[in-house]
Scaffold this active site. Structure first.
Site: not given
Length: 320
Positions: A30, A99
């Site tokens: 991330h 995402e």
């Protein structure tokens, strides 16, 4: 979970997890934490390289890397090959369509689901081609590769696992991947994967890797508090979570998630049997591997020293 801890702590706890008996370790990739309260987001590939150096036995895996926006697939192919060499063959490259939270940071916008899956399929093909060791030139719908070759390459390339969430994604990616990743214990995903032409069957070559969040604490109320603070973001489901761009967005989306909602959704506190029960949903659905996510960065050391070994013993006794 890289969103909960700094890089040195992640490496230290990964090493300790091997010592207490875990078989494999997955690493989120991330650019941002889900919530401000989590407070971390180190570069996963540097962490994994360090973990490869301090471990000997555990398998390693990205869970998952998006090889389409923040990273070009040619770059992912190179770093996956390097990590596989550092890990002496213990690495699996977990891939997904990403995402918004992590991929919007390079300014490329955020496409809808259909083009994201098209991009992922093309990226997988590029990674496979580069892992052959051949010189690759590719001019596709989404990506260009110009005279690229991976010079340091492990024998056989790198196994690929792909995150899927429904019938369409299973049918598209099962023939392209070696292993399945999913975050819900749905037997239908396994059945669809095994019934897709060109796919390796789960349990007979392919693996199905799931994920279970738990929040072990000596005191259940404290476990619920930490789980709510750190993990309430999950409440919207992936249809929402994949599209929110910032921790502020997740904070707004989860503002009405109550501590009792989180406690109903995951095992919190000292009850190891409740954690075994949560994991059992995955093996009952046909999954072969389950990653335990201990929620709460500051709780990792106590979990590893006190709860991990007896929990593993109970899980291995209960699992088929």
């Amino acid at each position: 979970m890289t969103e909960q801890s700094g890089p040195k702590d992640l490496v230290r706890w990964a090493q300790r997890a091997e010592e207490v008996g875990f078989d494999f370790e997955v690493c989120s990739d991330h650019y941002s934490p889900w919530l401000v309260e989590q407070g971390h987001a180190p570069y996963a590939w540097a962490v994994l390289g360090a973990v490869a150096a301090v471990t000997e036995r555990v398998e390693l895996m990205t869970y998952v890397t998006c090889p389409t926006m923040r990273y070009h697939p040619a770059v992912v192919a190179q770093k996956a090959a390097t990590l596989q060499l550092l890990a002496d063959g213990r690495f699996v490259l977990g891939l997904g369509s990403g995402e918004n939270l992590n991929e919007h940071v390079v300014g490329g916008g955020w496409p809808s689901v259909a083009p994201r899956q098209e991009m992922l399929a093309e990226a997988i093909g590029i990674i496979r081609d580069l892992h052959s060791g051949e010189l690759v030139t590719h001019h596709g719908t989404w990506f260009d590769v110009d005279s690229a070759r991976i010079w340091d390459l492990p024998d056989g390339g790198v196994p690929l696992a792909v995150a899927v969430s429904g019938e369409q994604s299973v049918e598209r990616f099962a023939p392209l991947a070696d292993h399945l990743i999913a975050v819900q214990p749905e037997s239908g995903l396994i059945d669809r994967w095994n019934g897709t032409e060109g796919a390796s069957r789960v349990g007979d070559g392919a693996r199905a890797v799931g994920q279970v969040p738990v929040c072990w604490q000596p005191n259940r109320e404290e476990g619920v508090r930490i789980a709510h603070e750190q993990f309430r973001w999950f409440g919207g489901g992936w249809a929402v979570n994949s599209d929110l761009p910032t921790p502020a967005g997740f904070a707004a989306a989860s503002q009405f998630v109550r501590p009792e909602d989180v406690a109903d959704a995951m095992a919190c506190g000292p009850d190891l049997d409740a954690m075994v029960e949560a994991v059992s949903a995955y093996w009952k659905a046909g999954f072969t591997d389950i990653a335990l996510v201990q929620v709460g960065g500051e709780a990792q050391e106590q979990f590893l020293e006190v709860a991990a070994a007896p929990l593993l013993e109970r899980l291995r006794a209960a699992a088929p």
